[in-house]
Design a protein around this motif. Structure first.
Motif, mmCIF file in Angstrom:
data_model
loop_
_atom_site.group_PDB
_atom_site.id
_atom_site.type_symbol
_atom_site.label_atom_id
_atom_site.label_comp_id
_atom_site.label_asym_id
_atom_site.label_seq_id
_atom_site.Cartn_x
_atom_site.Cartn_y
_atom_site.Cartn_z
ATOM 1 N N ARG A 69 0.874 -1.177 0.000
ATOM 2 C CA ARG A 69 0.000 0.000 0.000
ATOM 3 C C ARG A 69 0.908 1.222 0.000
ATOM 4 N NH1 ARG A 69 -4.545 2.196 4.327
ATOM 5 N NH2 ARG A 69 -5.635 3.513 2.827
ATOM 6 N N LEU A 70 1.144 1.708 -1.205
ATOM 7 C CA LEU A 70 2.057 2.813 -1.383
ATOM 8 C C LEU A 70 1.429 4.108 -0.902
ATOM 9 C CD1 LEU A 70 3.421 1.855 -4.903
ATOM 10 C CD2 LEU A 70 4.439 1.385 -2.664
ATOM 11 N N LYS A 71 2.177 4.854 -0.131
ATOM 12 C CA LYS A 71 1.773 6.178 0.334
ATOM 13 C C LYS A 71 0.451 6.150 1.104
ATOM 14 C CE LYS A 71 4.143 8.451 -3.518
ATOM 15 N NZ LYS A 71 4.034 9.361 -4.672
ATOM 16 N N GLY A 72 0.091 4.990 1.604
ATOM 17 C CA GLY A 72 -1.106 4.894 2.425
ATOM 18 C C GLY A 72 -2.407 5.099 1.695
ATOM 19 N N VAL A 73 -2.406 4.939 0.366
ATOM 20 C CA VAL A 73 -3.645 5.139 -0.390
ATOM 21 C C VAL A 73 -3.962 3.861 -1.162
ATOM 22 C CG1 VAL A 73 -4.860 6.587 -2.058
ATOM 23 C CG2 VAL A 73 -3.158 7.606 -0.534
ATOM 24 N N ASP A 74 -3.577 3.798 -2.454
ATOM 25 C CA ASP A 74 -3.863 2.630 -3.269
ATOM 26 C C ASP A 74 -3.123 1.409 -2.750
ATOM 27 O OD1 ASP A 74 -4.073 4.143 -6.602
ATOM 28 O OD2 ASP A 74 -5.081 4.562 -4.701
ATOM 29 N N SER A 75 -3.677 0.245 -3.104
ATOM 30 C CA SER A 75 -3.040 -0.998 -2.719
ATOM 31 C C SER A 75 -3.060 -1.979 -3.874
ATOM 32 C CB SER A 75 -3.759 -1.616 -1.522
ATOM 33 O OG SER A 75 -3.173 -2.861 -1.153
ATOM 34 N N THR A 76 -2.045 -2.832 -3.909
ATOM 35 C CA THR A 76 -1.958 -3.883 -4.914
ATOM 36 C C THR A 76 -1.748 -5.212 -4.221
ATOM 37 O OG1 THR A 76 -0.967 -2.342 -6.492
ATOM 38 C CG2 THR A 76 -0.740 -4.687 -6.960
ATOM 39 N N LEU A 77 -2.497 -6.207 -4.653
ATOM 40 C CA LEU A 77 -2.353 -7.580 -4.173
ATOM 41 C C LEU A 77 -1.862 -8.426 -5.342
ATOM 42 C CD1 LEU A 77 -2.917 -9.753 -1.914
ATOM 43 C CD2 LEU A 77 -5.165 -10.056 -2.974
ATOM 44 N N LYS A 78 -0.791 -9.176 -5.116
ATOM 45 C CA LYS A 78 -0.212 -9.983 -6.181
ATOM 46 C C LYS A 78 -0.167 -11.455 -5.783
ATOM 47 C CE LYS A 78 2.800 -6.246 -7.819
ATOM 48 N NZ LYS A 78 4.197 -5.794 -8.047
ATOM 49 N N ILE A 79 -0.347 -12.299 -6.780
ATOM 50 C CA ILE A 79 -0.213 -13.740 -6.591
ATOM 51 C C ILE A 79 0.789 -14.239 -7.627
ATOM 52 C CG2 ILE A 79 -1.381 -15.966 -6.439
ATOM 53 C CD1 ILE A 79 -4.034 -14.493 -6.183
ATOM 54 N N GLN A 80 1.842 -14.922 -7.121
ATOM 55 C CA GLN A 80 2.861 -15.435 -8.025
ATOM 56 C C GLN A 80 3.609 -16.579 -7.378
ATOM 57 O OE1 GLN A 80 5.879 -12.555 -9.052
ATOM 58 N NE2 GLN A 80 6.654 -13.770 -10.752
ATOM 59 N N PRO A 81 3.510 -17.802 -7.884
ATOM 60 C CA PRO A 81 2.674 -18.244 -8.990
ATOM 61 C C PRO A 81 1.284 -18.659 -8.490
ATOM 62 C CG PRO A 81 4.030 -20.049 -8.234
ATOM 63 C CD PRO A 81 4.367 -18.862 -7.352
ATOM 64 N N ALA A 82 0.295 -18.544 -9.341
ATOM 65 C CA ALA A 82 -1.073 -18.887 -8.947
ATOM 66 C C ALA A 82 -1.294 -20.394 -8.962
ATOM 67 C CB ALA A 82 -2.062 -18.206 -9.884
ATOM 68 N N LYS A 83 -2.155 -20.846 -8.044
ATOM 69 C CA LYS A 83 -2.567 -22.231 -7.992
ATOM 70 C C LYS A 83 -4.078 -22.316 -8.250
ATOM 71 C CE LYS A 83 0.855 -23.959 -4.690
ATOM 72 N NZ LYS A 83 1.064 -24.674 -3.406
ATOM 73 N N LEU A 84 -4.534 -23.507 -8.583
ATOM 74 C CA LEU A 84 -5.956 -23.692 -8.863
ATOM 75 C C LEU A 84 -6.822 -23.257 -7.680
ATOM 76 C CD1 LEU A 84 -5.952 -27.188 -10.623
ATOM 77 C CD2 LEU A 84 -6.056 -24.935 -11.701
ATOM 78 N N GLU A 85 -6.334 -23.510 -6.466
ATOM 79 C CA GLU A 85 -7.132 -23.188 -5.279
ATOM 80 C C GLU A 85 -7.211 -21.692 -4.986
ATOM 81 O OE1 GLU A 85 -4.481 -25.286 -5.298
ATOM 82 O OE2 GLU A 85 -3.238 -25.000 -3.494
ATOM 83 N N ASP A 86 -6.493 -20.894 -5.773
ATOM 84 C CA ASP A 86 -6.579 -19.439 -5.598
ATOM 85 C C ASP A 86 -7.797 -18.860 -6.310
ATOM 86 O OD1 ASP A 86 -2.986 -19.163 -6.000
ATOM 87 O OD2 ASP A 86 -4.172 -19.525 -4.191
ATOM 88 N N SER A 87 -8.507 -19.686 -7.050
ATOM 89 C CA SER A 87 -9.731 -19.215 -7.706
ATOM 90 C C SER A 87 -10.704 -18.752 -6.642
ATOM 91 C CB SER A 87 -10.357 -20.336 -8.536
ATOM 92 O OG SER A 87 -9.525 -20.698 -9.617
ATOM 93 N N ALA A 88 -11.094 -17.490 -6.735
ATOM 94 C CA ALA A 88 -11.919 -16.872 -5.700
ATOM 95 C C ALA A 88 -12.255 -15.457 -6.123
ATOM 96 C CB ALA A 88 -11.184 -16.850 -4.362
ATOM 97 N N VAL A 89 -13.070 -14.814 -5.304
ATOM 98 C CA VAL A 89 -13.297 -13.376 -5.442
ATOM 99 C C VAL A 89 -12.414 -12.670 -4.423
ATOM 100 C CG1 VAL A 89 -14.954 -11.486 -5.180
ATOM 101 C CG2 VAL A 89 -15.653 -13.627 -6.291
ATOM 102 N N TYR A 90 -11.693 -11.662 -4.872
ATOM 103 C CA TYR A 90 -10.821 -10.899 -3.983
ATOM 104 C C TYR A 90 -11.474 -9.542 -3.751
ATOM 105 C CZ TYR A 90 -7.614 -14.678 -4.472
ATOM 106 O OH TYR A 90 -7.060 -15.940 -4.422
ATOM 107 N N LEU A 91 -11.835 -9.333 -2.509
ATOM 108 C CA LEU A 91 -12.553 -8.123 -2.115
ATOM 109 C C LEU A 91 -11.621 -7.176 -1.380
ATOM 110 C CD1 LEU A 91 -15.722 -9.865 -0.664
ATOM 111 C CD2 LEU A 91 -15.694 -8.444 -2.701
ATOM 112 N N CYS A 92 -11.704 -5.931 -1.744
ATOM 113 C CA CYS A 92 -10.985 -4.881 -1.029
ATOM 114 C C CYS A 92 -12.007 -4.069 -0.241
ATOM 115 C CB CYS A 92 -10.236 -3.992 -2.008
ATOM 116 S SG CYS A 92 -9.326 -2.634 -1.235
ATOM 117 N N ALA A 93 -11.635 -3.645 0.929
ATOM 118 C CA ALA A 93 -12.526 -2.821 1.751
ATOM 119 C C ALA A 93 -11.699 -1.779 2.485
ATOM 120 C CB ALA A 93 -13.289 -3.689 2.751
ATOM 121 N N SER A 94 -12.364 -0.706 2.869
ATOM 122 C CA SER A 94 -11.671 0.315 3.646
ATOM 123 C C SER A 94 -12.576 0.819 4.748
ATOM 124 C CB SER A 94 -11.208 1.470 2.757
ATOM 125 O OG SER A 94 -12.304 2.220 2.258
ATOM 126 N N SER A 95 -11.958 1.382 5.779
ATOM 127 C CA SER A 95 -12.736 1.942 6.872
ATOM 128 C C SER A 95 -11.975 3.098 7.500
ATOM 129 C CB SER A 95 -13.045 0.875 7.933
ATOM 130 O OG SER A 95 -11.876 0.485 8.605
#
Lengths: 115, 117
Positions: A69-95
């Motif tokens: 989370r650069l500069k406390g604002v945007d965020s990036t989530l990375k997967i490397q390398p991906a596996k079959l079990e990583d199939s999902a919905v990735y939800l971001c939330a803030s508060s």
């Protein structure tokens, strides 16, 4: 106010490939969360940021997942390398940190399919 | 660690009728918050209603109300006058009243609500 923005909306990749998801939280929200929601299950926390520092990443598979989370604002989530079990919905939330009673504001998520 | 249990994978209700979704939780904390979220096919989690543990009065939001039984650690959602737009997945969630690492939401497995004509 603008909501939590996420992209892409959908992503299909082959196993062992890499993928990245982006999240832009609501302006002024210091706390940012990434959740993984596997089909038929409730969301599970992967990582929590407070500003640009990690508060909780105990459920993050660190051998393949990374987040920043650069500069406390945007965020990036990375997967490397991906596996079959990583199939999902990735939800971001803030508060807003001081409002525990208000829950979170969620984005629309990224649906990842690993084939 | 806190756990949230939703024992009804699916529920069905006729339009204009009332339905109750069940949720139980386990915690040793005294200060916490409980939530019901709705997740339509669009995937965005929408806050339906929230309850502060220190409040005895059950929360209500228009057609949505809760039955909060603190001693029994039960938190059910009642939807009155059900509408077709209420069809969705409903998740019960727990949040500690303490900040920091405990401020995450812990979700149940969800209940899929179908609304029929």
């Amino acid at each position: 106010e603008a909501g939590v923005a996420q992209s892409p909306r959908y992503k299909i990749i082959e196993k062992r490939q890499s993928v990245a998801f982006w999240c832009n939280p609501i302006s002024g929200h210091a706390t940012l969360y990434w959740y993984q929601q596997i089909l038929g299950q409730g969301p599970k926390l992967l990582i929590q940021f407070q500003n640009n520092g990690v508060v909780d990443d105990s459920q993050l598979p660190k051998d393949r997942f990374s987040a920043e989370r650069l500069k406390g604002v945007d965020s990036t989530l990375k997967i490397q390398p991906a596996k079959l079990e990583d199939s999902a919905v990735y939800l971001c939330a803030s508060s807003f940190s001081g409002q525990l009673s208000y829950g979170y504001t969620f984005g629309s998520g990224t649906r990842l399919t690993v084939v | 660690a806190q756990t949230v249990t939703q024992s009804q994978p699916e529920m069905s209700v006729q339009e204009a009728e009332t339905v109750t979704l069940s949720c139980t939780y386990d915690t040793s904390e005294s200060d916490y918050y409980l939530f019901w979220y709705k997740q339509p096919p669009s995937r965005q989690m929408i806050l339906v209603i929230r309850q502060e543990a220190y409040k005895q009065q059950n929360a209500t939001e228009n057609r949505f109300s809760v039955n909060f039984q603190k001693a029994a650690k039960s938190f059910s959602l009642k939807i009155s006058d059900s509408q077709l737009g209420d069809a969705a997945m409903y998740f019960c969630a727990y949040r500690s009243g303490y900040t920091g690492t405990a401020s995450k939401l812990t979700f149940g497995t969800g209940t899929r609500l179908q609304v029929t004509l």
